[in-house]
Design an enzyme around this catalytic site. Structure first.
Site, PDB file in Angstrom:
ATOM      1  CB  THR A   1      -0.891   0.021   1.254  1.00 28.57           C
ATOM      2  OG1 THR A   1      -1.720  -1.125   1.251  1.00 28.57           O
ATOM      3  CG2 THR A   1      -1.732   1.290   1.315  1.00 28.57           C
TER       4      THR A   1
ATOM      5  NE  ARG B   1      -7.365  -8.695   1.720  1.00 30.34           N
ATOM      6  CZ  ARG B   1      -6.370  -7.845   1.852  1.00 30.34           C
ATOM      7  NH1 ARG B   1      -6.244  -6.839   0.997  1.00 30.34           N
ATOM      8  NH2 ARG B   1      -5.494  -7.967   2.831  1.00 30.34           N
ATOM      9  CB  VAL B   2     -11.985  -4.574   2.124  1.00 30.15           C
ATOM     10  CG1 VAL B   2     -11.461  -3.197   2.544  1.00 30.15           C
ATOM     11  CG2 VAL B   2     -12.967  -4.431   0.967  1.00 30.15           C
ATOM     12  N   GLY B   3      -8.710  -5.009   2.798  1.00 29.62           N
ATOM     13  CA  GLY B   3      -7.728  -5.048   3.866  1.00 29.62           C
ATOM     14  C   GLY B   3      -7.812  -3.829   4.765  1.00 29.62           C
TER      15      GLY B   3
ATOM     16  CG  LEU C   1      -1.535 -10.225   6.113  1.00 33.81           C
ATOM     17  CD1 LEU C   1      -1.951 -10.528   4.674  1.00 33.81           C
ATOM     18  CD2 LEU C   1      -1.068 -11.495   6.814  1.00 33.81           C
ATOM     19  N   GLY C   2      -3.042  -6.768   5.581  1.00 33.58           N
ATOM     20  CA  GLY C   2      -4.178  -6.082   6.183  1.00 33.58           C
ATOM     21  C   GLY C   2      -4.894  -6.889   7.240  1.00 33.58           C
TER      22      GLY C   2
END
Length: 321
Positions: free
Chosen positions: A151, A179-181, A204-205
């Site tokens: 990110t 998928r959302v982190g 890693l969300g």
């Protein structure tokens, strides 16, 4: 007090160079964040953000982004949005809304369309090659598909003592659809308060969300910790907690600045880079190492800088086997 801007990864450099000029000329922290992140989103060779971002398991590029105003604490965010350029700008626009300021999927796309944002196919030929090659590697070599989740996150302070933060990402490579982190989630991927400071995270969300780490860094700064102390304390306490409870911890890195323009960075991985610029420091890339739960960083060498861009812009070929 001066101005300052910090961002995750070497990919933030060109954007921060441009926004440093903006801030030095009295520009706002919000404009600095949007300007810098848009430059990362628009560069197709950064395969974890914006145009050229790597797709989900269905071959679709789903993007997440967020923006926060440190004066008003207003937040705007989008998640799993497809086929729109510059999600950071959509997120910033949403931060002006009193309600419905975090939109996902089709709702985010409908909002973007109604507000005149540019439609664009964000999937590049280069990303398709990455995708097809990874499919082969996953099947033939048993490699994890989930590599590539860098990110871009930034925090800025302007000469009016106002702060802002923003994030943008295509998320995990070959993630599940929808998928959302952590990146668009307030307190996890970002947080900023102009009276204290701001922080943003990458990694890693699914693990970053377990510690609301960006808020934790800001809370620690509020309690009197210097930015570097706050960053190290937050990263390694969460890392150790996850290891004790779950026997492992994913990648976690943060960068932060306080409302005095002092900065910090921390990571639990072997190689993390960040970019910072202040009134007294020109845009500078640092690389990090870890020693005894403390993050040590040094100015990136010319060789490192050359290899970074060489690797990311190298021609790709589709693997036949």
């Amino acid at each position: 007090m001066g101005w300052a801007i910090i961002g995750t990864w070497r990919m933030a450099l060109e954007g921060i160079e441009k926004s440093a000029k903006l801030l030095s000329n009295g520009g706002s922290s919000g404009d600095a964040i949007e300007t810098a992140i848009k430059m990362v989103e628009d560069f197709p060779y950064y395969k974890s953000v914006g145009y050229g971002g790597l797709p989900n398991e269905n071959g679709e590029v789903e993007l997440d982004a967020a923006y926060m105003d440190g004066d008003s604490l207003s937040i705007g965010a989008v998640a799993a949005i497809k086929d729109f350029k510059n999600p950071i700008s959509i997120a910033r626009k949403l931060s002006e809304e009193r309600f419905n300021s975090f939109l996902v999927g089709y709702g985010a796309e409908e909002y973007a369309h109604k507000n005149g944002f540019e439609r664009m196919n964000m999937l590049t030929e280069r990303a398709i090659i990455h995708y097809k090659n990874r499919l082969k590697e996953t099947v033939n070599k048993g490699l994890s598909p989930y590599d590539g989740h860098d990110t871009v996150g930034m925090v800025a302070l302007d000469l009016a003592n106002s702060m802002a933060s923003g994030t943008s990402t295509s998320g995990l490579f070959m993630k599940k659809r929808g998928r959302v982190g952590d990146s668009p989630l307030s307190g996890s991927g970002f947080y900023v308060d102009s009276k204290i400071g701001g922080a943003t995270a990458t990694g890693l969300g699914e693990d970053i969300m377990k510690g609301c780490i960006s808020y934790e860094v800001v809370r620690l700064m509020k309690d009197g910790y210097a930015p570097q102390e706050a960053a190290d304390k937050a990263v390694f306490e969460l890392t150790n907690l996850l290891i004790s409870r779950r026997q492992k911890a994913g990648d976690i890195s943060v960068v932060c600045i306080n409302n005095k323009g002092e900065f910090g960075a921390a990571t639990n991985i072997k190689e993390f880079s960040f970019v910072v610029a202040t009134e007294k420091l020109p845009p500078t890339v640092y690389t990090c190492t870890v020693e005894n739960n403390k993050t040590i960083y040094q100015v990136a060498t010319e060789e490192w800088m050359h290899n970074y861009m060489k690797t990311r812009t190298a021609p790709l070929k589709l693997k036949l086997k």
